[in-house]
Design a protein around this motif. Structure first.
Motif, PDB file in Angstrom:
ATOM      1  N   UNK B 186       5.359  11.087  -6.076  1.00 43.26           N
ATOM      2  CA  UNK B 186       5.155  11.205  -4.630  1.00 43.26           C
ATOM      3  C   UNK B 186       3.998  10.289  -4.252  1.00 43.26           C
ATOM      4  N   UNK B 187       4.250   9.348  -3.369  1.00 45.15           N
ATOM      5  CA  UNK B 187       3.192   8.451  -2.904  1.00 45.15           C
ATOM      6  C   UNK B 187       2.341   9.177  -1.858  1.00 45.15           C
ATOM      7  N   UNK B 188       1.025   8.932  -1.882  1.00 39.48           N
ATOM      8  CA  UNK B 188       0.130   9.637  -0.961  1.00 39.48           C
ATOM      9  C   UNK B 188      -0.860   8.659  -0.322  1.00 39.48           C
ATOM     10  N   UNK B 189      -1.528   9.133   0.718  1.00 42.45           N
ATOM     11  CA  UNK B 189      -2.594   8.357   1.335  1.00 42.45           C
ATOM     12  C   UNK B 189      -3.868   8.553   0.531  1.00 42.45           C
ATOM     13  N   UNK B 190      -4.004   7.785  -0.539  1.00 41.49           N
ATOM     14  CA  UNK B 190      -5.180   7.894  -1.399  1.00 41.49           C
ATOM     15  C   UNK B 190      -5.120   9.134  -2.284  1.00 41.49           C
ATOM     16  N   UNK B 191      -6.091   9.222  -3.174  1.00 38.05           N
ATOM     17  CA  UNK B 191      -6.135  10.341  -4.110  1.00 38.05           C
ATOM     18  C   UNK B 191      -6.502  11.652  -3.433  1.00 38.05           C
ATOM     19  N   UNK B 192      -7.251  11.563  -2.339  1.00 37.24           N
ATOM     20  CA  UNK B 192      -7.668  12.789  -1.662  1.00 37.24           C
ATOM     21  C   UNK B 192      -6.468  13.550  -1.131  1.00 37.24           C
ATOM     22  N   UNK B 194      -3.551  13.451  -2.336  1.00 39.44           N
ATOM     23  CA  UNK B 194      -2.841  14.000  -3.492  1.00 39.44           C
ATOM     24  C   UNK B 194      -3.452  15.335  -3.924  1.00 39.44           C
ATOM     25  N   UNK B 195      -4.769  15.380  -4.046  1.00 38.49           N
ATOM     26  CA  UNK B 195      -5.425  16.627  -4.473  1.00 38.49           C
ATOM     27  C   UNK B 195      -5.201  17.736  -3.437  1.00 38.49           C
ATOM     28  N   UNK B 196      -5.275  17.368  -2.163  1.00 39.27           N
ATOM     29  CA  UNK B 196      -4.974  18.332  -1.105  1.00 39.27           C
ATOM     30  C   UNK B 196      -3.588  18.929  -1.250  1.00 39.27           C
ATOM     31  N   UNK B 328     -10.210   3.237  -6.548  1.00 38.57           N
ATOM     32  CA  UNK B 328     -11.446   3.029  -7.304  1.00 38.57           C
ATOM     33  C   UNK B 328     -11.317   1.904  -8.320  1.00 38.57           C
ATOM     34  N   UNK B 329     -10.087   1.539  -8.657  1.00 34.44           N
ATOM     35  CA  UNK B 329      -9.900   0.542  -9.703  1.00 34.44           C
ATOM     36  C   UNK B 329      -9.416  -0.797  -9.185  1.00 34.44           C
ATOM     37  N   UNK B 330      -8.882  -0.839  -7.965  1.00 35.80           N
ATOM     38  CA  UNK B 330      -8.214  -2.066  -7.543  1.00 35.80           C
ATOM     39  C   UNK B 330      -8.442  -2.461  -6.086  1.00 35.80           C
ATOM     40  N   UNK B 331      -8.257  -1.542  -5.178  1.00 37.73           N
ATOM     41  CA  UNK B 331      -8.262  -1.933  -3.767  1.00 37.73           C
ATOM     42  C   UNK B 331      -8.682  -0.772  -2.862  1.00 37.73           C
ATOM     43  N   UNK B 332      -9.996  -0.609  -2.671  1.00 36.09           N
ATOM     44  CA  UNK B 332     -10.464   0.504  -1.829  1.00 36.09           C
ATOM     45  C   UNK B 332      -9.927   0.464  -0.402  1.00 36.09           C
ATOM     46  N   UNK B 333      -9.481  -0.714   0.060  1.00 40.68           N
ATOM     47  CA  UNK B 333      -8.984  -0.799   1.438  1.00 40.68           C
ATOM     48  C   UNK B 333      -7.501  -0.489   1.564  1.00 40.68           C
ATOM     49  N   UNK B 334      -6.823  -0.299   0.434  1.00 39.62           N
ATOM     50  CA  UNK B 334      -5.400   0.047   0.499  1.00 39.62           C
ATOM     51  C   UNK B 334      -5.294   1.507   0.081  1.00 39.62           C
ATOM     52  N   UNK B 335      -4.952   2.333   1.021  1.00 38.96           N
ATOM     53  CA  UNK B 335      -5.027   3.776   0.763  1.00 38.96           C
ATOM     54  C   UNK B 335      -3.785   4.230   0.020  1.00 38.96           C
ATOM     55  N   UNK B 336      -3.618   3.753  -1.209  1.00 37.77           N
ATOM     56  CA  UNK B 336      -2.423   4.107  -1.962  1.00 37.77           C
ATOM     57  C   UNK B 336      -2.777   5.005  -3.143  1.00 37.77           C
ATOM     58  N   UNK B 337      -2.283   6.222  -3.078  1.00 33.29           N
ATOM     59  CA  UNK B 337      -2.427   7.163  -4.178  1.00 33.29           C
ATOM     60  C   UNK B 337      -1.042   7.640  -4.575  1.00 33.29           C
ATOM     61  N   UNK B 338      -0.980   8.358  -5.668  1.00 31.53           N
ATOM     62  CA  UNK B 338       0.309   8.933  -6.064  1.00 31.53           C
ATOM     63  C   UNK B 338       0.081  10.171  -6.915  1.00 31.53           C
ATOM     64  N   UNK B 339       1.132  10.968  -7.059  1.00 28.46           N
ATOM     65  CA  UNK B 339       1.017  12.171  -7.870  1.00 28.46           C
ATOM     66  C   UNK B 339       2.336  12.473  -8.555  1.00 28.46           C
ATOM     67  N   UNK B 340       2.209  13.126  -9.720  1.00 28.61           N
ATOM     68  CA  UNK B 340       3.378  13.623 -10.441  1.00 28.61           C
ATOM     69  C   UNK B 340       3.192  15.128 -10.485  1.00 28.61           C
ATOM     70  N   UNK B 341       4.045  15.850  -9.791  1.00 25.76           N
ATOM     71  CA  UNK B 341       3.766  17.239  -9.460  1.00 25.76           C
ATOM     72  C   UNK B 341       4.242  18.290 -10.443  1.00 25.76           C
ATOM     73  N   UNK B 342       4.765  17.851 -11.607  1.00 25.17           N
ATOM     74  CA  UNK B 342       5.222  18.844 -12.574  1.00 25.17           C
ATOM     75  C   UNK B 342       6.216  19.787 -11.944  1.00 25.17           C
TER      76      UNK B 342
END
Lengths: 496, 496
Positions: B186-192, B194-196, B328-342
């Motif tokens: 699932x693609x998310x708006x950043x890691x935050x 995803x955690x939410x 944090x590793x590549x592009x702080x201006x691109x709000x791309x996060x993802x998650x694998x939700x089990x």
């Protein structure tokens, strides 16, 4: 309960409607100017404007830029207008409070069905086709900005969103009738995040929220996901949320925390709320201490030379949370929305930061530049024109294709039509049969939990349609004819 | 309760530590190869690797690409390593359950203070400076993609996120030790976000969630905003979340719904969790039916030739919700996060769609292309090298500048240092005084609700620092010296 008299603007619209229908006024005749109308009927500009809006919505008159209003050529639409909800009827008097458990499952099932037919002609959406948006102009700006500022991709950007964009938005809000400071604007990931944040700001799980009936199924999904209960308030196909029913609901349900309202091009009805209703809703909710969540993504698609005012324009107490985005009017691929949170601003800003932090700086910078250019107004005018042309073709197609007993009111802008089929026709059966012919429509079932719209469908004209679209409408109409015949009970069109 | 023996890798690391400290092994000496180490001590590769990791983290040895491990030159850091939490102590045995009401207010107050000094040197963040990211390479890809596909800005994009990007992510997950299908991402708006979504998927307001202590204040804000309660589990400055304490907490608190863990470069501690702990945490939580939310944005910043494996690598039951981003590793201006939700995947997908619909197609297309190029690994290697150089300079600066009684363990990667000051020094007083000198640091107070870290600070080296940064560290150190003197009680360094 005493049914109030029709408001003045409706009475006047009725007066002109009868003159047009009886042939007193004929296609091409010039309507009185606003000034003449006001003098003649001794009414305010607001009343005159509303009267003409009603007639425009009914496709009886049309505005020609810098010339005035004219009686329209009769079109092929011989179908009657949609029914007003009779909310005095018992089922409406006891508005339905439901927790929408299962709504997401129902919609997911529909979406899964769509995905099995990926090449179907999509007449089910409310987002216009790419070709209607200024892709190349936006792309040029994006390339120019990227050249100047490659750091946009690698720096997180301003904590509260692009300051220039927020300043432009604040200036543009004046045209919607309200003043908001750039610092009171919270940027969001599209309008959906804005509505989510608004609901989270004013409710707790288990709370009850009033919504329009019918209402956008996406909102019902959001309510389900937040554990909220929905109170469905009848909405008119010409004026939207029933103010009278809302007043009644506020009395009967003191537990209400918010009212979610789509004042412009209500989805799915396509109607525009009269200013007097907006004002009254804000007053009622302010008195009751209930938040108004104004979901307003379509305002700039409303027909007419000037866009209508937002509910927020009548809000002096901070009751209204105004939510909108650029996804429906300008750039569906740029997930830029914003909200003005009224007295919940601080809580909303906190929730936004906790929920998803910042938005992408590039999209915001591109929008800030485009919105300040002449190109934006030019785009909106052209978009409205092209959508109007599509709607006219669509209205004729529906009028010609659908069976007797079908009713619809042409929408006041945008691209979606809400069609009431004869009561015994199942919209799910129509959906199934249309999908088998590779055509997507939205069945009325998902726009309410009440079961009141099982015989309705939402059909849209997303873009410059191929000729196959006319054909598609004919095919949907043919299916509707067949279903109407097959399920008709002897002796009546009553519901089986 | 019986304190278990030290794990084998720690014992072996201790053995070599003593040899280095006593001069048996001297700077520049080559350490045994992995193979030799395994033979010599009759241990597995995992144990050998962990032993060397401990020594690397303590800056006692260093890896030289294609040559092996060497004893490092002694540096100016004469300060001792951070203390291990003594969780057998009474206050730790009764882990603190708190609803973080007020945490957001505390953080907002800090942020407001920051904003009053906008030109302060920022040593308070955990995002590296623009200059360390491949801005120009990303920009070139973005321009090329925009030229080819202007429709990216005007079409909503794929419902579940860019299919090509999800395929690349799925392939890259193999390197993190787990297999996930592109459709389960699932693609998310950043890691935050995803955690939410992970928290929303597995909890209801009022539920209790275990977190590391100290933990990232942003997580405490999220818990507050969702109405959740936090159970603080002690974390070690070298190995992260205490498995023993977690086991105890799972027994004592059957109401626990989830554990949020940052296994790599824990924020603020900067430590990396040993694989054996990861495995055990997944086992324990699977048995207890408690979700593990793995917040893993820093994994690729960990020092070493191969990035460590995620907790998700030991998850066969769908217990782990893996959340990460490229911010944090590549592009702080691109709000791309993802998650694998089990096993919560379907619910997470529903919540994501309800919460914010789609992500921007352009950023996803740019990332898909960059991640597949050689440039990505090259960037990560260079980023790690540059951060390592910055950390070394920083470690020396801290060692030289801070007063006696200060302790810290150099982080295993990234840019943040967690510094324990003498117990009677207030981190808020240090924060205030540093801000007055136009330097931002993060006080320990916001990393817990327990009050255990009032004497700690997080200080970071965001980018290629100006010479003023060395000076800034000296000035923070001088303030710490002053506070240590002023507040010292006669006769002891005990807390006032």
């Amino acid at each position: 309960m005493n049914v109030p008299d029709q408001p003045l603007y409706r009475q006047l619209a009725g007066h002109y409607r009868r003159s047009i229908e009886s042939g007193v006024l004929r296609p091409g005749d010039r309507m009185p100017s606003m000034r003449a109308f006001m003098r003649q009927h001794d009414v305010s500009l607001a009343t005159a404007t509303e009267s003409y809006r009603v007639l425009e919505r009914e496709s009886l008159i049309e505005a020609r830029p810098r010339e005035g209003y004219f009686v329209r050529a009769a079109n092929a639409n011989t179908l009657p207008a949609a029914r007003e909800p009779d909310w005095h009827d018992a089922t409406h008097r006891e508005p339905l409070v439901a927790q929408f458990v299962g709504m997401h499952a129902a919609i997911s099932a529909l979406v899964a069905r769509f995905q099995q037919v990926p090449d179907a002609l999509n007449l089910g959406g409310v987002t216009a086709a790419d070709a209607l948006f200024p892709g190349e102009e936006l792309q040029k700006i994006a390339v120019r900005i990227l050249r100047r500022r490659p750091d946009l991709l690698t720096s997180p950007g301003h904590e509260r969103g692009d300051p220039q964009l927020r300043a432009v938005i604040a200036r543009r809000a004046l045209a919607a009738g309200f003043a908001v400071h750039a610092d009171e604007i919270v940027m969001t990931n599209g309008g959906t995040e804005a509505v989510n944040l608004a609901l989270r700001a004013v409710t707790q799980p288990g709370d009850t929220v009033a919504v329009e009936s019918p209402c956008f199924y996406g909102l019902l999904q959001v309510l389900e996901s937040l554990g909220l209960r929905a109170l469905e308030i009848p909405a008119s196909p010409t004026t939207g949320l029933s103010v009278e029913a809302l007043e009644f609901a506020l009395q009967q349900h003191p537990e209400l925390k918010a009212v979610v309202v789509v004042p412009h091009l209500q989805n799915p009805l396509g109607c525009v709320m009269p200013d007097a209703h907006k004002q009254r809703i804000v007053e009622l909710c302010t008195q009751a201490g209930v938040a108004v969540i104004e979901d307003d993504p379509y305002r700039e698609l409303v027909e007419g030379e000037t866009a209508p005012r937002a509910l927020k324009a009548w809000d002096s107490a901070g009751t209204v949370i105004h939510c909108t985005s650029f996804n429906k009017t300008l750039a569906p691929g740029m997930r830029v929305g914003w909200m003005a949170g009224g007295r919940w601003h601080a809580r909303i800003a906190m929730l936004k930061f906790s929920q998803s932090r910042l938005n992408e700086p590039l999209s915001q910078a591109v929008l800030a530049e485009f919105l300040q250019s002449q190109a934006h107004e030019r785009h909106l005018r052209r978009l409205r024109e092209r959508l109007r042309a599509q709607r006219e073709r669509m209205a004729q197609g529906i009028g010609a294709a659908f069976p007797e007993g079908t009713r619809f009111t042409p929408p006041a802008g945008g691209l979606a039509f809400w069609i009431e089929l004869p009561r015994h026709v199942s919209s799910m059966a129509l959906f199934d049969a249309a999908l088998a012919e590779r055509i997507r429509i939205m069945p009325g079932t998902v726009f309410s939990n009440s079961g009141r719209f099982e015989h309705c469908i939402r059909v849209s004209c997303p873009g410059p349609l191929p000729h196959s679209a006319d054909d598609a409408l004919l095919r949907i109409g043919a299916i509707a004819h067949r279903l109407a015949r097959e399920n008709a009970l002897p002796g009546a069109g009553a519901k089986a």
